[in-house]
Design a protein around this motif. Structure first.
Motif, PDB file in Angstrom:
ATOM      1  N   TYR A  48     -45.667  -2.521 -19.286  1.00 33.11           N
ATOM      2  CA  TYR A  48     -45.369  -4.058 -19.215  1.00 33.11           C
ATOM      3  C   TYR A  48     -46.174  -4.445 -20.312  1.00 33.11           C
ATOM      4  O   TYR A  48     -45.678  -5.665 -20.893  1.00 33.11           O
ATOM      5  N   GLU A  51     -44.109  -4.305 -23.614  1.00 39.32           N
ATOM      6  CA  GLU A  51     -43.032  -5.151 -23.548  1.00 39.32           C
ATOM      7  C   GLU A  51     -43.383  -6.442 -23.994  1.00 39.32           C
ATOM      8  O   GLU A  51     -43.010  -7.247 -24.743  1.00 39.32           O
ATOM      9  N   PRO A  55     -41.520  -8.128 -27.062  1.00 33.23           N
ATOM     10  CA  PRO A  55     -40.344  -8.462 -26.381  1.00 33.23           C
ATOM     11  C   PRO A  55     -38.953  -8.369 -26.803  1.00 33.23           C
ATOM     12  O   PRO A  55     -37.840  -8.211 -26.175  1.00 33.23           O
ATOM     13  N   PHE A  59     -37.849  -2.003 -24.679  1.00 33.38           N
ATOM     14  CA  PHE A  59     -36.724  -2.018 -23.746  1.00 33.38           C
ATOM     15  C   PHE A  59     -37.474  -1.191 -22.768  1.00 33.38           C
ATOM     16  O   PHE A  59     -37.308   0.222 -22.978  1.00 33.38           O
ATOM     17  N   LEU A  60     -37.525  -1.315 -21.283  1.00 31.83           N
ATOM     18  CA  LEU A  60     -37.971  -0.516 -20.326  1.00 31.83           C
ATOM     19  C   LEU A  60     -37.150  -0.063 -19.425  1.00 31.83           C
ATOM     20  O   LEU A  60     -36.179  -0.616 -18.797  1.00 31.83           O
TER      21      LEU A  60
END
Length: 255
Positions: A48, A51, A55, A59-60
């Protein structure tokens, strides 16, 4: 040239000393899309944080890695479900079976793999498969679960031509990384028989660095070496390799 790294562990502590610089090196050579697989709940916050810092380029995924399927795997699967309910991910991964390190949890690995496939279908997400010394076990479950809504990536593909065709038959792209540059990697001997529409690029960094960096820490900028090798294998330009494989990644991840 936009190059997509469909599988990189950027949160690894091996990057703690130079993570920002390492990511910038990748961006400088055209690697500007990074897809991050999960391992277990202990890495979730680090993902997190990454990211948040990037941003538009990171991509997770969410999932439980087979080597981290232990006695507490039910709790870990619950964590996966809880996170999926909170927010959006691009895939369930990396999931699968690994019999290289430890065979004692094979039944639990099989159950975790099957449950996460079903979770992906329910969430309309692709899966990203980790397979090590477990092609038969992986294919057995994929055969049971095959359907129009089962699709994804066979990460770090290192099998035979026949196994490649079988993986593709389950709506899987083949994740190709540093192994294709190894003298004993073998996949370079048949890859030109596989249409480029079935291929995506990956590093699995910090692991599996391509030649000439083999044995050292891998990083996403080295994906350019994989692009060069595939350009030789397919006898097409590097731009075309980058373009087609990036489009393939968009087909899978929807982004």
């Amino acid at each position: 040239m936009i190059i997509t790294d469909t599988h990189t562990h950027l949160y690894s502590n091996e990057f703690d000393e130079d993570r920002t610089e390492m990511i910038q090196r990748a961006i400088d050579v055209g690697v500007s899309r990074f897809f991050i697989p999960a391992i277990d709940s202990t890495f979730t916050q680090a993902m997190y944080d990454l990211e948040k810092d990037y941003p538009d380029t990171i991509f997770l995924m969410m999932g439980l890695h087979p080597t981290h399927v232990k006695d507490n795997y039910i709790d870990e699967l619950q964590h996966v479900e809880e996170e999926l309910a909170k927010r959006k991910f691009v895939a369930i991964g990396e999931i699968g079976i690994d019999l290289y390190w430890d065979k004692t949890h094979l039944p639990q690995q099989q159950e975790a793999f099957r449950k996460q496939i079903q979770l992906a279908k329910h969430s309309n997400l692709p899966i990203v498969i980790h397979c090590r010394e477990a092609f038969d076990e992986i294919f057995e479950i994929l055969e049971e679960e095959k359907s129009a809504d089962l699709f994804g990536i066979f990460h770090c593909f290192s099998g035979t031509y026949e196994q490649a065709l079988q993986a593709i038959s389950y709506n899987m792209k083949l994740g190709i990384g540093g192994v294709v540059t190894f003298k004993n990697g073998k996949i370079d001997q048949f890859l030109d028989q596989i249409d480029l529409k079935h291929i995506v690029l990956e590093t699995d960094s910090p692991y599996l660095a391509p030649v000439p960096f083999r044995g050292k820490r891998n990083e996403s900028s080295y994906l350019l070496n994989v692009v060069c090798k595939l350009s030789e294998i397919y006898n097409v330009g590097q731009e075309e390799i980058a373009q087609i494989t990036t489009e393939n990644s968009k087909d899978i991840f929807g982004i």
